[in-house]
Write an enzyme that holds these catalytic residues in place. Structure first.
Site, PDB file in Angstrom:
ATOM      1  N   PRO A  33       0.833  -1.204   0.000  1.00  0.00           N
ATOM      2  CA  PRO A  33       0.000   0.000   0.000  1.00  0.00           C
ATOM      3  C   PRO A  33       0.869   1.257   0.000  1.00  0.00           C
ATOM      4  CG  PRO A  33      -0.700  -1.546   1.714  1.00  0.00           C
ATOM      5  CD  PRO A  33       0.615  -2.041   1.196  1.00  0.00           C
ATOM      6  N   LYS A  34       0.364   2.311  -0.618  1.00  0.00           N
ATOM      7  CA  LYS A  34       1.048   3.609  -0.583  1.00  0.00           C
ATOM      8  C   LYS A  34       0.439   4.421   0.553  1.00  0.00           C
ATOM      9  CE  LYS A  34       2.510   7.533  -3.398  1.00  0.00           C
ATOM     10  NZ  LYS A  34       2.213   8.536  -2.363  1.00  0.00           N
ATOM     11  N   TRP A  35       1.220   4.627   1.593  1.00  0.00           N
ATOM     12  CA  TRP A  35       0.742   5.294   2.800  1.00  0.00           C
ATOM     13  C   TRP A  35       0.753   6.804   2.616  1.00  0.00           C
ATOM     14  CZ3 TRP A  35      -1.220   2.144   6.460  1.00  0.00           C
ATOM     15  CH2 TRP A  35      -0.914   0.794   6.333  1.00  0.00           C
ATOM     16  N   ASP A 180      -3.135   5.949  -0.402  1.00  0.00           N
ATOM     17  CA  ASP A 180      -2.915   6.803  -1.555  1.00  0.00           C
ATOM     18  C   ASP A 180      -2.725   6.049  -2.862  1.00  0.00           C
ATOM     19  OD1 ASP A 180      -2.693   9.332  -2.562  1.00  0.00           O
ATOM     20  OD2 ASP A 180      -0.575   9.569  -2.112  1.00  0.00           O
TER      21      ASP A 180
END
Length: 365
Positions: A33-35, A180
């Protein structure tokens, strides 16, 4: 502090791509996941802890609760790349995180208790006396999983998968928890400081918005005026709300736009945002022309325009009732009535439980 990898460290970066990339074309990929938070390099050497930002500036004093958690949860000697975040309920909230960067220690301490931050690790640079920066990601990840397997918050280890189908599912579902997008990393790649060796897949959507004003470019002069950014609005309950800006034009386009918009210039008293002149400090909607500690010293004045023109823009996602990032100019929409441009056109992501993402479970609501 005496570690195999010492500050300053410039984090490895990502280049934008469209769609989940094919692992077979990259020698194998790891997806995560894009944090949506502050990029952070954590250095721990016993009781010494340093947190540094993407541009190598110190973050340590702003997150005392994380320093304490790092000492309690992480190995004695370690260097990690990751993200500092703040969650409110089951969503990441970037604006609440921004409030943590404050000069007053008393406010930092109050916010550390009121809106405590978390840290999610996604790469290993050093462990014990060993540097891992020259080792492939697959080896760095394996060592990190062994060292951080016990983490259950406020420090976490990010989830990963090598299955592009699962990454596609994450891309669609995790946005509901404020994430994100998705990051893809080549499994055989070393850690390259400031190198764009990763790939990021972000959400991209379009919206029809009202052009309500503009700011001039920093190089603009009376003899050669140049547009800097367009101020955008959407209607809600009959009132035009500020939703964000569109910028990033060529010099030629800046000159064309400012000339094109001159017939729409109007006195601020006749503008829907005229009443906002009375605001002296920034407010929750970040009204154009108001000041905050983030904009101190900047000229935030704008030229009001009659809200008669509609523009289609591309955006990635929302932060509250505003575009999280600068929107991209796509095309004029002369066929659209400004009053018809409301928030109802914006796609709402499905709610998703952030705790399940951090713990590795799967559950959405």
């Amino acid at each position: 502090m005496d570690l195999p990898v010492m500050p300053p460290v410039q984090p490895m970066l990502a280049k934008a791509v469209t769609g989940i990339p094919d692992p077979a074309k990259h020698g194998g990929l790891s997806f995560e996941p894009k944090w949506d938070g502050f990029r952070c390099i954590v250095f721990r050497d016993g009781d010494e802890v340093e947190l540094t930002s993407r541009n190598t500036k110190p973050l340590t004093r702003y997150f005392p609760e994380l320093v304490a958690a790092i000492k309690e949860q992480l190995p004695e000697r370690i260097v990690l790349d990751g993200e500092v975040f703040v969650a409110v309920g089951q969503r990441l909230e970037f604006e609440v995180l921004q409030e943590r960067i404050h000069p007053a220690k008393s406010r930092v301490d109050m916010l550390a208790e009121k809106t405590p931050a978390g840290f999610v690790a996604f790469d290993l640079l050093a462990l014990g006396d060993t540097s891992y920066v020259d080792r492939p990601l697959a080896e760095r990840r394996a060592a990190m999983e062994e060292a951080l397997a016990h983490l259950d918050g406020p420090c976490f280890l990010t989830r990963t998968t090598t299955d592009p189908a699962e990454a596609e599912l994450w891309f669609e579902e995790f946005e509901g928890a404020g994430l994100d997008g998705v990051i893809a990393k080549p499994l055989d790649a070393p850690y390259v400081q400031n190198g764009r060796t990763m790939m990021k897949v972000k959400h991209e959507r379009t919206a029809d918005v009202v052009v309500a004003g503009y700011r001039e470019h920093k190089t603009s002069t009376p003899e050669a005026p140049l547009l800097g950014s367009l101020l955008l609005g959407l209607y809600a309950d009959g009132e035009l709300q500020h939703i964000g800006v569109s910028a990033s034009f060529t010099a030629a386009r800046r000159a064309e736009l400012i000339e094109e918009l001159q017939p729409l210039v109007c006195p601020i008293e006749e503008h829907p945002w005229g009443r906002w002149q009375e605001f002296l400090t920034a407010n929750p909607d970040r009204i154009p022309g108001t000041q905050s500690r983030w904009s101190a010293g900047k000229d935030l004045g704008f030229t009001p325009l009659r809200p008669e023109r509609v523009l289609e823009v591309k955006y990635d996602h929302m932060e509250g009732r505003r575009f999280r990032h600068t929107a991209q100019f796509k095309r004029w929409r002369p066929d659209r009535d400004p009053e018809s441009c409301g928030y109802d056109q914006l796609e709402e992501p499905v709610s998703y439980d952030l705790a399940r993402i951090l713990s590795g479970g799967d559950h959405h609501e």
